[in-house]
Design a protein around this motif. Structure first.
Motif, mmCIF file in Angstrom:
data_model
loop_
_atom_site.group_PDB
_atom_site.id
_atom_site.type_symbol
_atom_site.label_atom_id
_atom_site.label_comp_id
_atom_site.label_asym_id
_atom_site.label_seq_id
_atom_site.Cartn_x
_atom_site.Cartn_y
_atom_site.Cartn_z
ATOM 1 N N TRP A 176 9.682 24.339 -16.000
ATOM 2 C CA TRP A 176 9.018 23.271 -16.247
ATOM 3 C C TRP A 176 9.124 22.767 -14.752
ATOM 4 O O TRP A 176 9.164 21.033 -14.684
ATOM 5 N N ASP A 177 8.317 23.292 -13.725
ATOM 6 C CA ASP A 177 8.735 22.847 -12.400
ATOM 7 C C ASP A 177 7.503 23.193 -11.599
ATOM 8 O O ASP A 177 7.372 23.959 -10.476
ATOM 9 N N SER A 189 0.549 -1.331 0.429
ATOM 10 C CA SER A 189 -0.225 0.161 0.508
ATOM 11 C C SER A 189 1.017 1.262 -0.221
ATOM 12 O O SER A 189 0.669 2.063 0.947
ATOM 13 N N PRO A 190 2.127 1.710 -0.970
ATOM 14 C CA PRO A 190 2.254 2.782 -0.907
ATOM 15 C C PRO A 190 1.582 3.785 -1.388
ATOM 16 O O PRO A 190 0.165 3.784 -1.777
ATOM 17 N N ARG A 191 2.097 5.094 -1.299
ATOM 18 C CA ARG A 191 1.551 6.525 -1.537
ATOM 19 C C ARG A 191 2.656 7.884 -1.543
ATOM 20 O O ARG A 191 3.043 7.526 -1.564
ATOM 21 N N ALA A 192 1.917 7.621 -3.663
ATOM 22 C CA ALA A 192 2.791 8.361 -4.306
ATOM 23 C C ALA A 192 2.102 9.613 -4.880
ATOM 24 O O ALA A 192 0.976 9.777 -4.770
ATOM 25 N N VAL A 193 2.736 10.598 -5.175
ATOM 26 C CA VAL A 193 2.833 11.545 -5.382
ATOM 27 C C VAL A 193 3.904 11.797 -7.781
ATOM 28 O O VAL A 193 4.820 11.472 -7.089
ATOM 29 N N VAL A 194 2.384 11.744 -8.404
ATOM 30 C CA VAL A 194 3.301 11.463 -9.614
ATOM 31 C C VAL A 194 2.942 12.802 -10.293
ATOM 32 O O VAL A 194 1.571 13.252 -10.661
ATOM 33 N N ASN A 195 3.722 13.719 -10.733
ATOM 34 C CA ASN A 195 3.658 14.786 -12.229
ATOM 35 C C ASN A 195 4.130 14.447 -13.948
ATOM 36 O O ASN A 195 4.771 14.592 -14.097
ATOM 37 N N HIS A 242 -0.336 17.948 -13.911
ATOM 38 C CA HIS A 242 0.383 18.058 -14.337
ATOM 39 C C HIS A 242 1.098 19.027 -13.875
ATOM 40 O O HIS A 242 2.688 19.312 -13.823
ATOM 41 N N ALA A 243 0.541 19.978 -12.276
ATOM 42 C CA ALA A 243 0.538 20.295 -11.965
ATOM 43 C C ALA A 243 0.328 19.884 -10.200
ATOM 44 O O ALA A 243 -0.354 18.973 -10.541
#
Length: 694
Positions: free
Chosen positions: A575-576, A185-191, A329-330
């Motif tokens: 692009w940050d 059960s990982p928790r991730a944030v991706v853009n 994307h943001a």
């Protein structure tokens, strides 16, 4: 109800074992039904005990819809549990009816609704109205039979890294999916870097859902609107069996929505996709919750208690121990707070991959462009933007993003530049077309003989240019080229790869086959200057969403942004999105503004707001809890024909830290219920963490 003195009360059951009220015999086993009635009144936000008649003993199971007598009325409700003893202290009224034998309210969803109501100081009944769709009786005859299980396939084998191609560019992406596919059960944030093609965000979310499905668990994926939902459903087609996917959205109508709800309830579907209300979907063995573009306002429920779908998923991930994926994307400041707190881990890419995947971004406000075109900061379409459109049209479609819908959405006096107002309601005047008369946007009253109330001028000019006027101007600037518009109720989901100008309002940009050759982001300053705390954050999100639809720089993709040189513009140039979110959050922490702290807004008549906030302050006195108060401030002052002011609504803001939020929200909720029960003042609107209040 007065107890029958001739009947000996049962010591075990707490009420007469013989017939009650009207000769109705009650069930011998677990004769008490605890029911939550459907009522938005805060002081009725608690379960009530009813007797279970023998005739309803079999059907009256936890989770079913029931009808009960309450204060002389027939009210709907949900049966929460059956008990042996009631502590009501009086004889119980029997259940009037079991509306449906289908247990539509699962224990997990019931607990989630309770937690959401507690977080947003709302009522559980209001939350359940969102969680459980309206009943379609004709669909229940097959429950819990094999709904859509013909040809069902078995679970796929454990996937390898090659099964997740969209995640390959991300340095820890494959590890995240392996952990997920292995039952973790990982928790991730991706853009995501791209918004189209096989590496777009729909494939990222679909492959994450496939990994959870491969582990034998379910998945729940949320998107803002039907266009995103269609793309996500298409991406899931080749990864998860069709029978395992259930689509939940009100746009599909009550019958398809309820059919898919029952499929999830029966366990014949394991992957739920949908819009904000799907956050409560009864997915069995839930392993993953995911949200796309959590900064979109469409994720906010417009009915009480105004819950945000992202927060519902976070509560669900905590309660059910599921994996969590937040993608966009943001990056919103709320998600950045989760990253900095260590609750979630960012899944990112190297700068070399970024440069080879995203388009080149040019700002017309930098020193180089100003040197080439001194009027670049004054023109709506600077030379650099015009040149980018001209060259882009030689290679494919060009996207033009504008801030406003319509033709000329605002008008001003040509002499004094004051906004033109309607003489009837003081609303803003606008033009619907080239030959149209000025018309009020509020009351639709035409104003052919308008006169400025400030200087007496009678000539109007456009204060802002909408998408239709922009399309008209671009059509003249590029004769012979196809011009496509997407805005309002004419939003297009996709466009072809042909050479065309696609003019769209923010958030209505279609996806082009193969990506856009170029994009022009106009009216940036208009977006950044809006009077809201989140103007910069929201503008960056809209810019990134549009820019992600453009081809990579090695393929000639170019984005031109026409805005002054600000931190938001710099984030797009580099692009940050993570860097900008971190900067915004640090400023909010310094100023003690959301999401660094929580906020409650109390809105209503001045006397009611002052009475409510005074009661809250009295309840918090002596507890050591510090609540910062701002207001009451007027919301809108409308001039009456007589010149008098109307009765004004005011708003008071309460700021409090997360560490004390549970205690503060408990007091806010209890005070609201007490005030509603006493009816001493008019009701107030209470909203927690509203993004539009500051």
């Amino acid at each position: 109800m007065v107890a029958d003195s001739s009947v000996q009360p049962s010591l075990l059951q707490g009420f007469p074992a013989r017939p009650v009220q009207g000769g109705v015999a009650v069930a011998e086993r677990l004769p008490v039904a605890r029911v939550l009635v459907e009522s938005s009144l805060p002081h009725l936000d608690r379960p009530f005990d009813y007797a279970v008649p023998v005739a309803l003993d079999h059907a009256a199971q936890p989770g079913v819809r029931v009808k009960v007598k309450f204060n002389g009325q027939d009210l709907n409700g949900f049966l929460l549990e059956r008990m042996a003893v009631s502590d009501a202290g009086h004889n119980l009224v029997p259940l009037a009816k079991v509306v449906s034998p289908v247990p539509v309210l699962t224990p997990a969803v019931r607990d989630l609704a309770t937690a959401v109501a507690a977080r947003y100081a709302g009522t559980v009944s209001d939350v359940l109205r969102l969680a459980v769709p309206p009943r379609v009786a004709g669909l229940e005859k097959d429950f819990p039979g094999a709904l859509d299980t013909a040809g069902a396939e078995g679970m796929p084998g454990t996937p390898g890294d090659s099964d997740f191609p969209a995640w390959t560019p991300y340095r820890t992406g494959a590890a995240f999916l392996r952990h997920l596919a292995g039952g973790g059960s990982p928790r991730a944030v991706v853009n995501p870097l791209q918004g189209y093609g096989p590496a777009g965000w729909p494939d990222l979310l679909a492959q994450a859902a496939a990994a959870a499905y491969a582990s034998g668990r379910g998945a729940l994926l949320l998107v803002p609107d039907y266009r995103d939902l269609d793309r996500l459903e298409k991406a899931l087609t080749d990864l998860v069996p069709e029978h395992a996917v259930a689509r939940l959205t009100a746009d599909d109508g009550p019958t398809p929505r309820y059919r898919n709800f029952l499929r999830l309830l029966a366990g014949t579907a394991k992957v739920a996709i949908g819009t904000r209300s799907a956050a409560f979907a009864p997915v069995q063995d839930l392993g993953l919750v995911a949200c796309w573009d959590d900064g979109d306002d469409l994720h906010i429920e417009q009915r009480a208690p105004y819950a945000h779908a992202r927060e519902v998923l976070l509560l669900r991930a905590e309660q059910e121990g599921t994996a969590c994926l937040l993608a966009g994307h943001a990056r919103s400041t709320e998600v950045q707070r989760l990253v900095e707190a260590g609750w979630a881990v960012p899944v990112d890419v190297g700068r070399a991959t970024v440069r080879g995947t995203v388009p080149r971004v040019v700002s017309t406000a930098d020193s180089f462009e100003r040197g080439r075109d001194p009027l670049a900061t004054l023109a709506r379409l600077p030379h650099a933007a015009w040149q980018a459109a001209k060259e882009g049209l030689e290679r494919g479609p060009v996207l033009v993003q504008v801030a406003r819908a319509g033709y000329a959405p605002s008008l001003v006096c040509e002499t004094c530049r004051e906004p033109a107002r309607c003489g009837n309601c003081q609303g803003p005047l606008a033009l619907a077309g080239t030959s149209a008369l000025p018309q009020c946007r509020w009351c639709s009253t035409p104003a052919p003989d308008w006169t400025c109330s400030h200087c007496g001028g009678r000539r109007l000019r456009k204060g802002a240019t909408g998408v239709l006027r922009t399309a008209e101007e671009l059509g003249r600037a590029f004769p012979g080229k196809t011009v496509i518009t997407s805005s309002g109720d004419q939003v297009k989901a996709t466009v072809g790869a042909g050479k065309a100008l696609v003019v769209a309002t923010v958030g209505a940009e279609p996806v082009a086959d193969g990506g856009y050759a170029a994009a022009l982001l106009l009216d940036g300053d208009s977006l950044l200057r809006r009077e809201t705390l989140r103007a910069g954050e929201d503008t960056v999100r809209r810019w990134f969403n549009a820019a992600a639809l453009v081809r990579p720089a090695p393929d000639g993709g170019l984005v031109v942004v026409t805005a002054t040189d600000t931190a938001a513009t710099g984030a797009l140039l580099r692009w940050d999105p993570a860097g900008y979110a971190g900067r915004e959050l640090s400023l909010r922490v310094e100023l003690q503004l959301p999401p660094a702290v929580r906020i409650a807004s109390v809105t209503g008549p001045r006397a009611a707001v002052e009475h409510y906030t005074g009661a809250v302050e009295a309840d918090l006195a002596g507890t050591g809890i510090t609540v910062r108060t701002a207001g009451p401030a007027p919301l809108l002052l409308t001039a009456q024909p007589s010149g008098r002011r109307s009765a004004e609504d005011v708003r008071t803001l309460l700021f409090f830290p997360y560490g004390q939020a549970t205690a503060v929200v408990r007091v806010l909720r209890a005070t609201r219920a007490a005030v509603a029960a006493k009816r001493t003042t008019e009701p107030v609107q209470l909203r927690l963490d509203g993004v539009d209040v500051i």
